[in-house]
Design an enzyme around this catalytic site. Structure first.
Site, PDB file in Angstrom:
ATOM      1  N   SER A  61       0.795  -1.238   0.000  1.00 41.98           N
ATOM      2  CA  SER A  61       0.000   0.000   0.000  1.00 41.98           C
ATOM      3  C   SER A  61       0.825   1.286   0.000  1.00 41.98           C
ATOM      4  CB  SER A  61      -0.960   0.013   1.193  1.00 41.98           C
ATOM      5  OG  SER A  61      -2.042  -0.865   0.967  1.00 41.98           O
ATOM      6  N   LYS A 227       3.195   6.671   5.011  1.00 35.92           N
ATOM      7  CA  LYS A 227       2.291   5.718   4.357  1.00 35.92           C
ATOM      8  C   LYS A 227       2.819   4.313   4.577  1.00 35.92           C
ATOM      9  CE  LYS A 227      -1.225   4.350   2.295  1.00 35.92           C
ATOM     10  NZ  LYS A 227      -1.157   3.295   3.326  1.00 35.92           N
ATOM     11  N   THR A 228       1.963   3.468   5.114  1.00 40.70           N
ATOM     12  CA  THR A 228       2.344   2.091   5.389  1.00 40.70           C
ATOM     13  C   THR A 228       1.922   1.169   4.246  1.00 40.70           C
ATOM     14  OG1 THR A 228       0.261   1.687   6.538  1.00 40.70           O
ATOM     15  CG2 THR A 228       2.118   2.445   7.870  1.00 40.70           C
ATOM     16  N   GLY A 229       2.427  -0.057   4.301  1.00 40.32           N
ATOM     17  CA  GLY A 229       2.026  -1.056   3.318  1.00 40.32           C
ATOM     18  C   GLY A 229       2.373  -2.441   3.803  1.00 40.32           C
TER      19      GLY A 229
END
Length: 290
Positions: A61, A227-229
């Site tokens: 993500s 922003k993580t993923g």
């Protein structure tokens, strides 16, 4: 006087070099001994990059950040307001994927603005909102062309496609250093202007996911936009990627960018997060001391 100035400069340079070597050694310690491949990059306030294992790695993500940039770039060029309504029809509300947006809407769908969709995608990492916005940007190919124009590539699959098969979650790739460069360009105001830039900064700072990753390595009052993923686990229990990328604002106003990609990990989720938090803490201490 000139000799004294040169002596002072040489002492400062040696001190900075020592601090940098210590930081790099600390990163090596943090990355070692894990059953995972970890890529880390840090872009300094001066525009230099310190990196480890800087190769193409699955974004998961994290790719929603370049999607947001591409969408906002199109809106900026075409004068599309953030209040532009988008119809969310029932066929878009796919089950079996992470979507706070879907869960907030009635079964028959509804209408949301582009600004609201961006908030769901960036701050809450909503997969359905991402695919709707990916469509608004012209599809993966259009986002790929946009990021490649900035010297960064790797967008090939939507969230829906990534969830059709776990192997697809390795498709969208980037180097940690490239993601840091993208954040740096954005922060410099070279990609978006005015309300479009301000919105994305607010959304990144309002991220609700990954509180135990980069953010956990920072003092409580620190400003961070990130922003993580994270991927699913394979049948063998391997987490394909557990990432966090973003920027940090130091107390004196300087900013640095950091990307931690924990990939092909046999470790548990807490260990993956601790790797990101430790790298984040080391970077903050390094820059705070300079």
């Amino acid at each position: 006087m000139k000799k004294l100035l040169l002596l002072c400069l040489s002492v400062l340079t040696a001190s900075c070099d020592t601090a940098t070597r210590q930081f790099e050694s600390r990163l090596d310690e943090i990355l070692s001994g894990h059953k995972a491949f970890v890529g880390v990059a840090v872009r300094t306030p001066g525009g230099e990059t310190i990196a480890r294992n800087d190769t193409l790695l699955p974004m998961m993500s994290v790719f929603k950040f370049p999607v947001a940039l591409a969408v906002l770039d199109r809106m900026q060029r075409e004068g599309i307001p953030l209040t532009q309504p988008i119809s969310i029809t029932p066929d878009l509300l796919l089950p079996g994927t992470y979507s706070p947006m879907r869960d907030s809407l009635p079964a028959g769908g509804g209408t949301l603005t582009l600004g609201q969709l961006l908030r769901y995608m960036v701050s809450e990492s909503d997969n359905i909102a991402c695919d709707i916005l990916l469509r608004e940007a012209g599809g993966p190919e259009a986002v790929e062309a946009y990021v490649r124009s900035l010297g960064i590539g790797g967008i090939a699959a939507s969230e829906e496609e990534m969830h059709r098969g776990i192997g697809n979650q390795r498709v969208n790739k980037a180097r940690p250093s490239s993601v840091c460069t993208l954040f740096d360009l954005f922060l410099q105001g070279r990609l978006l202007k005015g309300e479009y830039n301000a919105l994305l900064q607010r959304l990144l700072r309002g991220t609700t996911t990954g509180a135990n990753k980069l953010k956990a390595g920072l003092p409580a009052s620190t400003v961070i936009g990130h922003k993580t993923g994270s991927s699913d686990r394979t049948a063998e229990g391997i987490r394909i990627a557990d990432n966090d990328v973003g920027y940090v604002v130091l107390p004196d106003g300087r900013r640095y960018c950091i990307a931690v990609f924990v990939t092909e990990s046999e470790e548990n989720d807490a260990t993956n997060a601790a790797i990101a938090a430790s790298a984040s803490r080391a970077a903050y201490e390094y820059f705070s001391s300079k």
